[in-house]
Structures are given as structure tokens and as C-alpha cells.
Design a protein around this motif. Structure first.
Motif, PDB file in Angstrom:
ATOM      1  N   ALA A 155       0.834  -1.204   0.000  1.00  0.00           N
ATOM      2  CA  ALA A 155       0.000   0.000   0.000  1.00  0.00           C
ATOM      3  C   ALA A 155       0.871   1.256   0.000  1.00  0.00           C
ATOM      4  CB  ALA A 155      -0.936  -0.004   1.204  1.00  0.00           C
ATOM      5  N   ASN A 156       1.953   1.252   0.778  1.00  0.00           N
ATOM      6  CA  ASN A 156       2.872   2.396   0.803  1.00  0.00           C
ATOM      7  C   ASN A 156       3.525   2.604  -0.555  1.00  0.00           C
ATOM      8  OD1 ASN A 156       2.384   3.010   3.476  1.00  0.00           O
ATOM      9  ND2 ASN A 156       4.096   1.783   4.233  1.00  0.00           N
ATOM     10  N   LEU A 157       3.920   1.519  -1.202  1.00  0.00           N
ATOM     11  CA  LEU A 157       4.539   1.606  -2.519  1.00  0.00           C
ATOM     12  C   LEU A 157       3.558   2.184  -3.539  1.00  0.00           C
ATOM     13  CD1 LEU A 157       6.839   1.048  -4.494  1.00  0.00           C
ATOM     14  CD2 LEU A 157       5.964  -1.282  -4.707  1.00  0.00           C
ATOM     15  N   LEU A 158       2.324   1.717  -3.522  1.00  0.00           N
ATOM     16  CA  LEU A 158       1.318   2.236  -4.446  1.00  0.00           C
ATOM     17  C   LEU A 158       1.028   3.706  -4.197  1.00  0.00           C
ATOM     18  CD1 LEU A 158      -1.126  -0.802  -4.589  1.00  0.00           C
ATOM     19  CD2 LEU A 158       0.468  -0.030  -6.356  1.00  0.00           C
ATOM     20  N   ARG A 159       1.009   4.120  -2.926  1.00  0.00           N
ATOM     21  CA  ARG A 159       0.820   5.538  -2.605  1.00  0.00           C
ATOM     22  C   ARG A 159       1.980   6.373  -3.135  1.00  0.00           C
ATOM     23  NH1 ARG A 159      -1.817   3.720   2.067  1.00  0.00           N
ATOM     24  NH2 ARG A 159       0.115   3.512   3.239  1.00  0.00           N
ATOM     25  N   GLU A 160       3.205   5.862  -3.017  1.00  0.00           N
ATOM     26  CA  GLU A 160       4.377   6.601  -3.503  1.00  0.00           C
ATOM     27  C   GLU A 160       4.335   6.737  -5.020  1.00  0.00           C
ATOM     28  OE1 GLU A 160       7.554   8.887  -3.702  1.00  0.00           O
ATOM     29  OE2 GLU A 160       6.623   8.258  -1.813  1.00  0.00           O
ATOM     30  N   ILE A 161       3.955   5.688  -5.722  1.00  0.00           N
ATOM     31  CA  ILE A 161       3.863   5.749  -7.185  1.00  0.00           C
ATOM     32  C   ILE A 161       2.781   6.751  -7.586  1.00  0.00           C
ATOM     33  CG2 ILE A 161       3.238   4.445  -9.254  1.00  0.00           C
ATOM     34  CD1 ILE A 161       4.598   2.001  -7.856  1.00  0.00           C
ATOM     35  N   ALA A 162       1.640   6.710  -6.922  1.00  0.00           N
ATOM     36  CA  ALA A 162       0.565   7.664  -7.214  1.00  0.00           C
ATOM     37  C   ALA A 162       1.031   9.091  -6.941  1.00  0.00           C
ATOM     38  CB  ALA A 162      -0.673   7.334  -6.380  1.00  0.00           C
ATOM     39  N   SER A 163       1.799   9.274  -5.881  1.00  0.00           N
ATOM     40  CA  SER A 163       2.326  10.598  -5.546  1.00  0.00           C
ATOM     41  C   SER A 163       3.249  11.116  -6.646  1.00  0.00           C
ATOM     42  CB  SER A 163       3.086  10.514  -4.219  1.00  0.00           C
ATOM     43  OG  SER A 163       3.773  11.707  -3.963  1.00  0.00           O
ATOM     44  N   GLN A 164       4.052  10.239  -7.212  1.00  0.00           N
ATOM     45  CA  GLN A 164       4.968  10.643  -8.277  1.00  0.00           C
ATOM     46  C   GLN A 164       4.214  10.989  -9.561  1.00  0.00           C
ATOM     47  OE1 GLN A 164       8.205  11.276  -7.830  1.00  0.00           O
ATOM     48  NE2 GLN A 164       7.800  10.755  -5.702  1.00  0.00           N
ATOM     49  N   LEU A 165       3.089  10.363  -9.792  1.00  0.00           N
ATOM     50  CA  LEU A 165       2.286  10.641 -10.983  1.00  0.00           C
ATOM     51  C   LEU A 165       1.478  11.930 -10.847  1.00  0.00           C
ATOM     52  CD1 LEU A 165       0.956   7.063 -11.735  1.00  0.00           C
ATOM     53  CD2 LEU A 165       2.518   8.409 -13.151  1.00  0.00           C
ATOM     54  N   ARG A 166       1.133  12.277  -9.613  1.00  0.00           N
ATOM     55  CA  ARG A 166       0.304  13.447  -9.361  1.00  0.00           C
ATOM     56  C   ARG A 166       0.991  14.713  -9.859  1.00  0.00           C
ATOM     57  NH1 ARG A 166      -0.406  12.281  -4.248  1.00  0.00           N
ATOM     58  NH2 ARG A 166      -1.912  10.681  -4.758  1.00  0.00           N
ATOM     59  N   GLY A 167       0.303  15.466 -10.685  1.00  0.00           N
ATOM     60  CA  GLY A 167       0.824  16.743 -11.174  1.00  0.00           C
ATOM     61  C   GLY A 167       1.807  16.628 -12.321  1.00  0.00           C
ATOM     62  N   LEU A 168       2.119  15.433 -12.752  1.00  0.00           N
ATOM     63  CA  LEU A 168       3.062  15.242 -13.855  1.00  0.00           C
ATOM     64  C   LEU A 168       2.351  15.518 -15.175  1.00  0.00           C
ATOM     65  CD1 LEU A 168       5.939  14.267 -14.586  1.00  0.00           C
ATOM     66  CD2 LEU A 168       4.983  11.979 -14.796  1.00  0.00           C
ATOM     67  N   ARG A 169       2.816  16.533 -15.911  1.00  0.00           N
ATOM     68  CA  ARG A 169       2.181  16.880 -17.182  1.00  0.00           C
ATOM     69  C   ARG A 169       2.940  16.280 -18.358  1.00  0.00           C
ATOM     70  NH1 ARG A 169       0.971  22.882 -17.903  1.00  0.00           N
ATOM     71  NH2 ARG A 169      -0.029  21.952 -19.706  1.00  0.00           N
ATOM     72  N   PHE A 170       4.259  16.392 -18.359  1.00  0.00           N
ATOM     73  CA  PHE A 170       5.101  15.828 -19.414  1.00  0.00           C
ATOM     74  C   PHE A 170       6.246  15.102 -18.728  1.00  0.00           C
ATOM     75  CE2 PHE A 170       3.357  19.768 -21.196  1.00  0.00           C
ATOM     76  CZ  PHE A 170       2.742  19.285 -22.338  1.00  0.00           C
ATOM     77  N   GLY A 171       6.418  13.838 -19.026  1.00  0.00           N
ATOM     78  CA  GLY A 171       7.523  13.109 -18.422  1.00  0.00           C
ATOM     79  C   GLY A 171       7.196  11.638 -18.256  1.00  0.00           C
ATOM     80  N   SER A 172       7.886  11.020 -17.297  1.00  0.00           N
ATOM     81  CA  SER A 172       7.696   9.589 -17.085  1.00  0.00           C
ATOM     82  C   SER A 172       7.994   9.227 -15.637  1.00  0.00           C
ATOM     83  CB  SER A 172       8.619   8.785 -18.011  1.00  0.00           C
ATOM     84  OG  SER A 172       9.980   9.089 -17.724  1.00  0.00           O
ATOM     85  N   VAL A 173       7.449   8.082 -15.223  1.00  0.00           N
ATOM     86  CA  VAL A 173       7.764   7.492 -13.929  1.00  0.00           C
ATOM     87  C   VAL A 173       8.302   6.105 -14.231  1.00  0.00           C
ATOM     88  CG1 VAL A 173       6.845   6.669 -11.730  1.00  0.00           C
ATOM     89  CG2 VAL A 173       6.014   8.819 -12.696  1.00  0.00           C
ATOM     90  N   GLU A 174       9.525   5.851 -13.779  1.00  0.00           N
ATOM     91  CA  GLU A 174      10.196   4.577 -14.046  1.00  0.00           C
ATOM     92  C   GLU A 174      10.274   3.782 -12.748  1.00  0.00           C
ATOM     93  OE1 GLU A 174      14.656   3.148 -15.292  1.00  0.00           O
ATOM     94  OE2 GLU A 174      13.860   4.988 -16.166  1.00  0.00           O
ATOM     95  N   ILE A 175       9.858   2.519 -12.803  1.00  0.00           N
ATOM     96  CA  ILE A 175       9.884   1.636 -11.639  1.00  0.00           C
ATOM     97  C   ILE A 175      10.928   0.556 -11.906  1.00  0.00           C
ATOM     98  CG2 ILE A 175       8.545   0.052 -10.208  1.00  0.00           C
ATOM     99  CD1 ILE A 175       6.036   1.624 -11.247  1.00  0.00           C
ATOM    100  N   THR A 176      11.937   0.474 -11.037  1.00  0.00           N
ATOM    101  CA  THR A 176      13.005  -0.498 -11.186  1.00  0.00           C
ATOM    102  C   THR A 176      12.753  -1.674 -10.246  1.00  0.00           C
ATOM    103  OG1 THR A 176      14.541   1.289 -11.709  1.00  0.00           O
ATOM    104  CG2 THR A 176      15.508  -0.830 -11.114  1.00  0.00           C
ATOM    105  N   VAL A 177      12.834  -2.880 -10.794  1.00  0.00           N
ATOM    106  CA  VAL A 177      12.573  -4.106 -10.034  1.00  0.00           C
ATOM    107  C   VAL A 177      13.809  -5.002 -10.085  1.00  0.00           C
ATOM    108  CG1 VAL A 177      11.098  -6.153  -9.885  1.00  0.00           C
ATOM    109  CG2 VAL A 177      10.128  -3.963 -10.642  1.00  0.00           C
TER     110      VAL A 177
END
Length: 58
Positions: A14-36
Motif C-alpha cells: 500500500a505504501n509503494l502504491l501511494r508513492e507511485i501515485a504521488s509521483q504521478l500526481r501533477g506530472l504533465r510531461f515526463g515519465s515514472v520509471e519503476i526499477t525491479v
């Protein structure tokens, strides 16, 4: 798996999903990269681009 361990894993997810959502919030142009690594998320990186509109003065 004990109930305590399952609850801890659910909290971590749940914390990880909240952090990913936080990174997406307000992003107009760009990307979010998740490393596994080995099936575990180890890094979340946000790259944001800003578009600059130069005035056209002909």
C-alpha cells in the motif's frame, strides 16, 4: 505465512502504491520509471519535462 507478516507485506505494498501515485500526481510531461530486482521494487524515478514556448516575433 503468519497474519502479522501478511499484514506487514500488505502495508508495504500500500505504501509503494501511494508513492507511485504521488509521483504521478501533477506530472504533465515526463515519465515514472519503476526499477525491479528479484521481484522487488527497489527504485521509483520521476523524470519531468518542462515545455518552454518561445515567443514568435516575426
Amino acid at each position: 505465512m503468519t497474519a502479522t507478516l501478511a499484514a506487514a507485506e500488505a502495508d508495504a505494498e500500500a505504501n509503494l502504491l501511494r508513492e507511485i501515485a504521488s509521483q504521478l500526481r501533477g506530472l504533465r510531461f515526463g515519465s515514472v520509471e519503476i526499477t525491479v530486482h528479484n521481484g522487488q521494487v527497489v527504485q521509483v524515478e520521476r523524470k519531468e519535462k518542462f515545455r518552454i514556448n518561445a515567443p514568435t516575433g516575426k
